[in-house]
Write a protein that holds these residues in place. Structure first.
Motif, PDB file in Angstrom:
ATOM      1  N   ASP A 240       0.809  -1.226   0.000  1.00 40.36           N
ATOM      2  CA  ASP A 240       0.000   0.000   0.000  1.00 40.36           C
ATOM      3  C   ASP A 240       0.840   1.273   0.000  1.00 40.36           C
ATOM      4  O   ASP A 240       0.310   2.348  -0.291  1.00 40.36           O
ATOM      5  N   HIS A 241       2.098   1.173   0.333  1.00 37.65           N
ATOM      6  CA  HIS A 241       2.905   2.389   0.430  1.00 37.65           C
ATOM      7  C   HIS A 241       3.542   2.784  -0.896  1.00 37.65           C
ATOM      8  O   HIS A 241       4.156   3.848  -0.986  1.00 37.65           O
ATOM      9  N   ALA A 347       3.164  -0.538   5.864  1.00 37.61           N
ATOM     10  CA  ALA A 347       2.488  -1.169   4.737  1.00 37.61           C
ATOM     11  C   ALA A 347       2.939  -2.609   4.555  1.00 37.61           C
ATOM     12  O   ALA A 347       2.140  -3.489   4.210  1.00 37.61           O
ATOM     13  N   GLU A 525      -3.392  -1.063  11.055  1.00 39.21           N
ATOM     14  CA  GLU A 525      -4.259  -0.865   9.888  1.00 39.21           C
ATOM     15  C   GLU A 525      -4.736   0.585   9.807  1.00 39.21           C
ATOM     16  O   GLU A 525      -4.876   1.141   8.720  1.00 39.21           O
ATOM     17  N   LYS A 528      -2.022   2.672   8.367  1.00 38.89           N
ATOM     18  CA  LYS A 528      -1.920   2.491   6.917  1.00 38.89           C
ATOM     19  C   LYS A 528      -2.693   3.552   6.149  1.00 38.89           C
ATOM     20  O   LYS A 528      -2.288   3.993   5.075  1.00 38.89           O
ATOM     21  N   ILE A 531      -0.726   6.663   5.263  1.00 36.75           N
ATOM     22  CA  ILE A 531       0.536   6.541   4.522  1.00 36.75           C
ATOM     23  C   ILE A 531       0.725   7.637   3.475  1.00 36.75           C
ATOM     24  O   ILE A 531       1.801   8.265   3.418  1.00 36.75           O
TER      25      ILE A 531
END
Length: 875
Positions: A240-241, A347, A525, A528, A531
Motif C-alpha cells: 500500500d505504500h 504497509a 491498519e 496504513k 501513509i
C-alpha cells in the motif's frame, strides 16, 4: 520424484519455481536446505553440511539454520547478491493429513530488502526494470520498496546513457525480460554490482493499475508494469505504500556520465570507494536519514532550470539570515525519525510498537517545525511550511494507545497503554490481583510451616508451584500438599487453592496477550490509512532538512551565493576546491580566480605535477554543481552559466572489468565528451594523450583541442605537459594559456598553487621525483640524462631550422626558375621564331642560361645562380 519421501518431493516441487534462489524450507524450529542449496549455503554461510535419508539410493546433502537466527544468515546471502525464498508452514501440523502444507511467503532479494544492517539509512535501495523496445529505446523504471518512491523514464540516447542512469540511481537489482539481448545483459552487469532477475509479464494488473494512472505513453506503462509485476509476485502482500509512478526526463537535469561522477568524486572517492573525501561527505549536515537520501539525489541530478535553482537559493538565504531559528530547526529535525521507511514498514506488515512510538515522536515535532519556519516571515519559507501536515489525529491515537517503552515483540503483550481498552484492563486487573494473591499465599505458607526458604514460583511447563527443600519436608502437613515435581534438593507441590488461582491468572494473561496483538494490528491498519499523508510530509521535511544543510555548510565554510548569466561567462573570484579546502584547512588553501567568456572558451593549463592543475579543474566543476543544486559556493564571487553537461577525463586507471587499458579508457572518455558535448557544456581534460608515444599523444591532444575549438565551443579546461601545444594560442583565438606557478629556492621546487596567465617554462618532473624522496643517485642520473636529451634536442632543433631554411630557399629558387621560363626572350628561344626580336643584353643572358645546367647543381648553388640572374634582369 517417486524415489523420494513425500516431504522431499514437496521441497523439490517448491524449489522448481525458485531455481535462482536459496530455498529456506521450514521444518519445525529450523529452516532447512537440501541438495545443491545445502552445499552452496554451507560454504557461503560457513555452517555444517550434513545429510539425511530422502528415500533414494543416496543420502541427500542437508544444512539448516535456527528459525530465530535466520535473519542474520539471510542478510549474509543477500549481501553477496543472492536471493532467498522463505517457505513457511501454512497449515497447523496437528490438523494436517499427511505432509504439512508449505508455501513461499516472500522472496527476499538485494532490491527488496526491507530491514537489516544491509540497508544504509542515508541511501536509497533501488530495484529497477529495463525494457528494450524495437526502436532502440529503453524503458527504465525504478522503485525503493523501503520508501515507496517510484519513477520511470525513456532512454533514447542508447545503452551507455542507460548504464549511466543505473549507475546514478545505484540500483541493487535489475528486472529484465527473458528475451533481452545477451549483450545488453552483459553491459548492465559488467560495471555495476547488480543482481539480474527476469520477469516475463508486463501486463497491467488491477493490484497496481492505480500506480500507473499518471502515465500517458504505453512504453512507460510497460516498463513500470514489469517492475510492479515482479514486486507483487515475489513479495506476496499488499504494498500500500508504493507511490504513484513519477515520470522524469534525463534532459531535465545536468548530465554527468559514470566516468565524470567518479572522477569528480561526488558521492564516493576513487581510491577507497567510501563516502569520506567526497562532495557528499563535505555537504552532509542533514539531521534526518530521509534528508541525507534526498541530498544524494540532488547531487546526482543538479538542476538546469534557473527558476528552480533560485527557488532553493531563496530558502537557503532566509535560513542563513535567521541563525537562531535555524539552530532550533536543526535540533527539532534531529528528533524526526525516518518517516519514509516507517511508512513502508507499516504497509509491509513488519512494523513493531517501537516503530510506531518513533512515528509518534516524529509527528510531535511537526507543529514546532511549522512555528519555527513561520516565524521567519518569508514568502519562500511560508510556501514550504504551509503543507507540513502534523497528522494530529494519528498522533493522538498513538499517544493514547501505546506505552512509551514497548518491547520489540508484538506477540508477548505489554504494548497497549492502560485505559485504552476496557476488556484488556479487566484481564490485566485479574492477572494483577491474582499475582498479588500468589505473593500473599507465599507469606501465609511460610508462617504456617515455619519454613523461611519456602517459595511460590512459576514456569511455563508446570505452572505455579510451592517449592520446599528436602531438609524441610518434615514440617509440611500431610494431605494438604499434592506433589508436582521432584528436584535434586527440593520438592514442588500444589494445593487446590493454588491450582484454581493458577487457572484464573494464566487465562487472564493469555487472553490479555492475544487481545493486545489484535489491538496492535488494528492500530497498524489505521496507520496504513495515513501513509499518503506521511509520505508527503516526509518529502517536505527532507527538503527542509537539505536546505538548512546548505545554509549550515555555507555559513560554516564561508560560501557565497552564486549568480547566473546567459552570456556563457565564468567569473570566479578566489575560488576554492570545497573538499580539499576542508581537508587542508582554510588557512592553507590557496584560492584562484577563473575568467572565461566568448573569446576565452578554452584554458590550456601547464605547470609541474602536484602543483594543483587537476584540483583547479575539479574546483570549477564542483563549484558549478554546487550552484546548480541550489547551494552556495566556495568563492568570494561567482557568476556562472548553467551547464547542461559536465564531462571529465582526469586521472589514469585501467578498466579491468571490461578489459580496457588506461589509454583506451582515456580515449573512450574523450570520445564521450566530444560526441555529446554542446556549447552549453563544461569539459575537463587532464593530460590527454599521455598513454601513448609522445608524437602520437601530442598529435591527438592538438587535434582534440582544435576539434573542440572549431566544432563544439564548450567551456574547456585542458591541462597538459606538452609545452609544444602552447603555441596554439597564436592560431586558435579562443584558446588562452595559463599556468600553475612554481619557483626554485636553493635547488628545491616550491609550489605556489597560483594560476597565472601564460605558459609554464618547464615541467619540473625531476624536482617532483626529488620531493617524493627517490634515491639521490637516481635523481642525479636523471638530471644527467635530461641534460643530454636537452642538448640533443637543441642540436636537432638547429638542424631542423637549417633544413627549414634550405627548404624555403629551394622553394623560392623554383619559383624564380618558373618566372625566368616565362620571360619573353626565353619563350622566343624555345619557339625559335624569327619574328621575335630580343635585345643584345637579353641575348647575352640567354646565352648564360644555356651554358648552365641548373638541375645538376646543388639546391643552394642553383638558388644563388638564379638569384643573380633575377637581379640582372631587374636591373
Amino acid at each position: 520424484m517417486t524415489q523420494y519421501t513425500p516431504m522431499i518431493r514437496q521441497y523439490l516441487q517448491v524449489k522448481a519455481d525458485y531455481q535462482d534462489a536459496f530455498l529456506f524450507f521450514r521444518l519445525g524450529d529450523f529452516y532447512e536446505m537440501f541438495f545443491d542449496d545445502a552445499i552452496s549455503a554451507s560454504q557461503e554461510l560457513e555452517i555444517t553440511l550434513t545429510s539425511r535419508d530422502g528415500g533414494g539410493e543416496e543420502r541427500i546433502p542437508m544444512c539448516g539454520v535456527p528459525y530465530h537466527s535466520a535473519p542474520n544468515y539471510i542478510e549474509q546471502l543477500i549481501d553477496k547478491g543472492y536471493k532467498v525464498a522463505i517457505c513457511e508452514q501454512t497449515e497447523d501440523p496437528k490438523q494436517a493429513k499427511g505432509v504439512v502444507r508449505r508455501e513461499v511467503v516472500q522472496l527476499i532479494t538485494p532490491g527488496t530488502v526491507m530491514d537489516g544492517k544491509r540497508l544504509n539509512d542515508k541511501e536509497n535501495n533501488y530495484i529497477a526494470s529495463v525494457t528494450a523496445f524495437d526502436d532502440h529505446t529503453f524503458g527504465l523504471s525504478y522503485s525503493d520498496l523501503t520508501t515507496g518512491e517510484s519513477k520511470v523514464t525513456l532512454v533514447t540516447e542508447g545503452i551507455q546513457t542507460l548504464l549511466n542512469e543505473l549507475s546514478t540511481i545505484g540500483a541493487k537489482e535489475v528486472v529484465l525480460p527473458p528475451d533481452i539481448e545477451e549483450e545488453t545483459q552483459k553491459r548492465i552487469n559488467e560495471r555495476n554490482e547488480i543482481t539480474l532477475s527476469f520477469e516475463q509479464e508486463s501486463q497491467i494488473d488491477s493490484s497496481f493499475s492505480h500506480l500507473l494512472a499518471a502515465l500517458e505513453q504505453d512504453k512507460l506503462k510497460e516498463a513500470s508494469a514489469r517492475l510492479f509485476q515482479y514486486l507483487f509476485r515475489t513479495q506476496k502482500r499488499s504494498l500500500d505504500h508504493l507511490q504513484e509512478v513519477e515520470t522524469y526526463q534525463i534532459s531535465q537535469y545536468m548530465k554527468m556520465d559514470y566516468y565524470s561522477k567518479r572522477n569528480l568524486e561526488l558521492t564516493e572517492t576513487i581510491r577507497s570507494k567510501g563516502k569520506k573525501g567526497s562532495l557528499l561527505w563535505l555537504l552532509d549536515e542533514t539531521m534526518t536519514a530521509m534528508g541525507a537520501r534526498l541530498l544524494k539525489q540532488w547531487i546526482d541530478r543538479p538542476l538546469i532550470q534557473q527558476k528552480e535553482i533560485q527557488k532553493r537559493q531563496t530558502v537557503v538565504e532566509v535560513l542563513l539570515e535567521r541563525f537562531f531559528e535555524r539552530q532550533d530547526l536543526r535540533e527539532r529535525l534531529k528528533e524526526v525519525y525516518d518517516l519514509e521507511r516507517l511508512a513502508g514498514r507499516v504497509a509491509f506488515g513488519n512494523v513493531n510498537a517501537r516503530d510506531l512510538i518513533q512515528l509518534k515522536k516524529s509527528l510531535q515535532q511537526i507543529p514546532v517545525l511549522r512555528h519555527l519556519v513561520e516565524s521567519m516571515e518569508n514568502e519562500a519559507t511560508d510556501e514550504l511550511v504551509a503543507e507540513l501536515d502534523p497528522c494530529e489525529d494519528l498522533t493522538d491515537l498513538l499517544e493514547q494507545a501505546l506505552v512509551d517503552n514497548p518491547p520489540l515483540s508484538i506477540k508477548e503483550g505489554s504494548i497497549i497503554r492502560d485505559g485504552y481498552h476496557d476488556e484488556l484492563d479487566q484481564y490485566r486487573d485479574a492477572s494483577k490481583n491474582g499475582k498479588s494473591w500468589i505473593a500473599e499465599l507465599e507469606r501465609k505458607e511460610r508462617e504456617r510451616t515455619g519454613i523461611r526458604s519456602l517459595k511460590v514460583g512459576f514456569n511455563r511447563v508446570f505452572g505455579y508451584y510451592i517449592e520446599v527443600t528436602k531438609a524441610n519436608l518434615q514440617h509440611l502437613e500431610e494431605n494438604r500438599y499434592e506433589r508436582k515435581q521432584t528436584l535434586t534438593n527440593a520438592e514442588r507441590f500444589i494445593t487446590p487453592e493454588l491450582k484454581e488461582k493458577e487457572s484464573l491468572i494464566l487465562q487472564a494473561d493469555e487472553k490479555s496477550v492475544d487481545l493486545e496483538y489484535e489491538l496492535f494490528t488494528a492500530i497498524r491498519e489505521t496507520v496504513k490509512e495515513y501513509i499518503p499523508r506521511l509520505q508527503k510530509l516526509a518529502r517536505l521535511v527532507s527538503e527542509l532538512d537539505v536546505l538548512q544543510c546548505f545554509a549550515t555548510i555555507s555559513e560554516k565554510r564561508h560560501y557565497n551565493k552564486p549568480s547566473f548569466n546567459s552570456e556563457r561567462k565564468i567569473i570566479l573570484k578566489d575560488g576554492r576546491h570545497p573538499v580539499v579546502e576542508k581537508v587542508m584547512g582554510a588557512q592553507e588553501y590557496v584560492p584562484n580566480d577563473c575568467y572565461m567568456d566568448a573569446e576565452r572558451e578554452m584554458l590550456l593549463i601547464t605547470g609541474p605535477n602536484m602543483s594543483g592543475k587537476s584540483t583547479y579543474m575539479r574546483q570549477i566543476a564542483l563549484t558549478s554543481i554546487l550552484a546548480q543544486i541550489g547551494c552556495y559556493v566556495p568563492a568570494h564571487k561567482a557568476d556562472l552559466p548553467i551547464f547542461d553537461q559536465v564531462f571529465t577525463r582526469i586521472g589514469a586507471a585501467d578498466d579491468l572489468i571490461s578489459g580496457q587499458s588506461t589509454f583506451m579508457v582515456e580515449m573512450l572518455e574523450a570520445k564521450n565528451a566530444i560526441v555529446n558535448a554542446t556549447q552549453q557544456s563544461l569539459i575537463l581534460f587532464d593530460e590527454i594523450g599521455r598513454g601513448t608515444s609522445t608524437y602520437d599523444g601530442m598529435a591527438l591532444a592538438q587535434a582534440i583541442i582544435e576539434y573542440i575549438h572549431e566544432n563544439i565551443g564548450a567551456k574547456t579546461l585542458f591541462s597538459t605537459h606538452y609545452h609544444e601545444l602552447t603555441i596554439l594560442e597564436d592560431d586558435l583565438y579562443k584558446v588562452k594559456n595559463v599556468h600553475v606557478s612554481a619557483m626554485e629556492q636553493n635547488g628545491k621546487l616550491v609550489f605556489l598553487h597560483k594560476i597565472k596567465e601564460g605558459a609554464a617554462d618547464k615541467s619540473y618532473g625531476i624536482h617532483v621525483a626529488e620531493l617524493a624522496d627517490l634515491p639521490q643517485a637516481l635523481i642525479l642520473r636523471a638530471n644527467e640524462i635530461l641534460s643530454q636529451l636537452e642538448q640533443k634536442e637543441d642540436q636537432l632543433s638547429i638542424s631542423n631550422q637549417e633544413a627549414a631554411v634550405t627548404k624555403q630557399k629551394e622553394s623560392e629558387a623554383l619559383e624564380i626558375n618558373e618566372e625566368i621560363s616565362q620571360l619573353s626572350f626565353f619563350q622566343a628561344e624555345k619557339k625559335q621564331t624569327k619574328e621575335t626580336t630580343i635585345s643584345s643584353k637579353e641575348k647575352k643572358l640567354l646565352d648564360e642560361l644555356k651554358k648552365l645546367d641548373i638541375l645538376e647543381m646543388t639546391p643552394l648553388d642553383a638558388m644563388n645562380t638564379l638569384y643573380g640572374i633575377q637581379k640582372k634582369l631587374k636591373n
